[in-house]
Design an enzyme around this catalytic site. Sequence first.
Site, PDB file in Angstrom:
ATOM      1  N   TYR A   1     -15.080 -12.591  -0.392  1.00 31.06           N
ATOM      2  CA  TYR A   1     -15.847 -11.420  -0.814  1.00 31.06           C
ATOM      3  C   TYR A   1     -17.011 -11.802  -1.736  1.00 31.06           C
ATOM      4  O   TYR A   1     -18.092 -11.199  -1.673  1.00 31.06           O
ATOM      5  CB  TYR A   1     -14.936 -10.415  -1.514  1.00 31.06           C
TER       6      TYR A   1
ATOM      7  N   ASP B   1      -6.585  -3.222  -7.469  1.00 34.47           N
ATOM      8  CA  ASP B   1      -7.323  -3.795  -6.352  1.00 34.47           C
ATOM      9  C   ASP B   1      -7.532  -5.281  -6.614  1.00 34.47           C
ATOM     10  O   ASP B   1      -7.695  -5.690  -7.772  1.00 34.47           O
ATOM     11  CB  ASP B   1      -8.682  -3.099  -6.195  1.00 34.47           C
TER      12      ASP B   1
ATOM     13  N   ARG C   1       0.820  -1.221   0.000  1.00 35.80           N
ATOM     14  CA  ARG C   1       0.000   0.000   0.000  1.00 35.80           C
ATOM     15  C   ARG C   1       0.853   1.270   0.000  1.00 35.80           C
ATOM     16  O   ARG C   1       0.449   2.302   0.521  1.00 35.80           O
ATOM     17  CB  ARG C   1      -0.958   0.019   1.191  1.00 35.80           C
TER      18      ARG C   1
ATOM     19  N   ARG D   1      -6.520  11.725  -6.310  1.00 35.36           N
ATOM     20  CA  ARG D   1      -7.779  11.059  -5.931  1.00 35.36           C
ATOM     21  C   ARG D   1      -8.932  12.054  -5.768  1.00 35.36           C
ATOM     22  O   ARG D   1     -10.080  11.750  -6.109  1.00 35.36           O
ATOM     23  CB  ARG D   1      -7.531  10.301  -4.621  1.00 35.36           C
TER      24      ARG D   1
ATOM     25  N   ARG E   1      -2.877   6.601   0.387  1.00 37.87           N
ATOM     26  CA  ARG E   1      -3.283   7.780   1.144  1.00 37.87           C
ATOM     27  C   ARG E   1      -2.220   8.377   2.057  1.00 37.87           C
ATOM     28  O   ARG E   1      -2.424   9.464   2.591  1.00 37.87           O
ATOM     29  CB  ARG E   1      -4.541   7.446   1.955  1.00 37.87           C
TER      30      ARG E   1
END
Length: 346
Positions: free
Chosen positions: A155, A76, A26, A39, A30
């Site tokens: 998921y 992703d 990651r 973003r 962010r």
Amino acid sequence: MNLKNDLILRAARGEEIERYPVWLMRQAGRILPEYRAVRSSLTGFKELVETPALAAEVTIQPVDLLGVDAAIIFSDILVVPEAMGLTYEMVEQKGPFFPKTIKSEDDLVKYAQVDFDIEDRLGYVTEAIRITNKELGGCVPLIGFAGAPWTIFCYMIEGQGSKTFAKARKVLYTNPALAHDLLQRITDVTIRYLKAQVKAGAHMLQVFDSWAGILGQEQYEEFGLKYIDKIAQEINEVPITIFAKGAFRAIEPIAKMSCNTIGLDWNMSVQEVRKLVGEAKTLQGNLDPCALYSSHNEVERLTKNMLNSFESKRHIVNLGHGVYPDINPDKVRTFIETVKNYERKN
């Protein structure tokens, strides 16, 4: 194109290295104001994932701004179930949500398709890889990735994140035939997807099994490791890393797979794992991401403690999971610089 920095590839193959390579899961995200600027101009996370030029831009940011030894393509793991027919939404502050889920064998026909062209449905990822490599200009290798079949299965059955994934685990008991059918479908698509990433220019691959730790040992061998092994057997063009979070007991069977590197979470002892696997595999990890909330001096101390535990050149430095979004980028730089300045004693 010749790579100017191939440390991570040499480490993965067990070749001689002058220092440990370092990158972060990651890392493109962010923690960087530059990422947030990109973003903020978009409608949502998925728009960024599905826009190759922008995905390439944020992939390259940590290479330029943090000095890591590898880029990892911004994408992703859930692009795979979406390509199979199960659309997801990324809900702010909550995470992924699937309006439809797999409940029966009939659902497999609509929502777990396998007979489709990877470039047609996932070409935005491979295009992002091609753009990224062109713009990196051989500066560092580019890592491609996919979710492990068990994690994707969670998921597709559950429809969202969960602490227990009880619905997904229930299927293993109540309808194991459906479970194996879906897992095999995910595996088949994932193999083709990873091969497409390599063809597009990925120099290395990682398979993330984020929810490995919620299964017992026998179930994980049956419904998790069996399918990861199938993927590892089919990927031989580039080094591949298997990261099974929370599954210490899976280390030995993973070590027998056709993979180069085993990713470790922060609860795993590097020394214990090294005793289990010997020198046959490279290890990756495994500083606790929360350690980066410490002072700069403490981050340096904790990083050196980890480095001192390696006892082998076969190591790629990383965190034990993805870097948290509110961590100060300067603390990340301290972590990276400590690794780069470390003098290996073995």
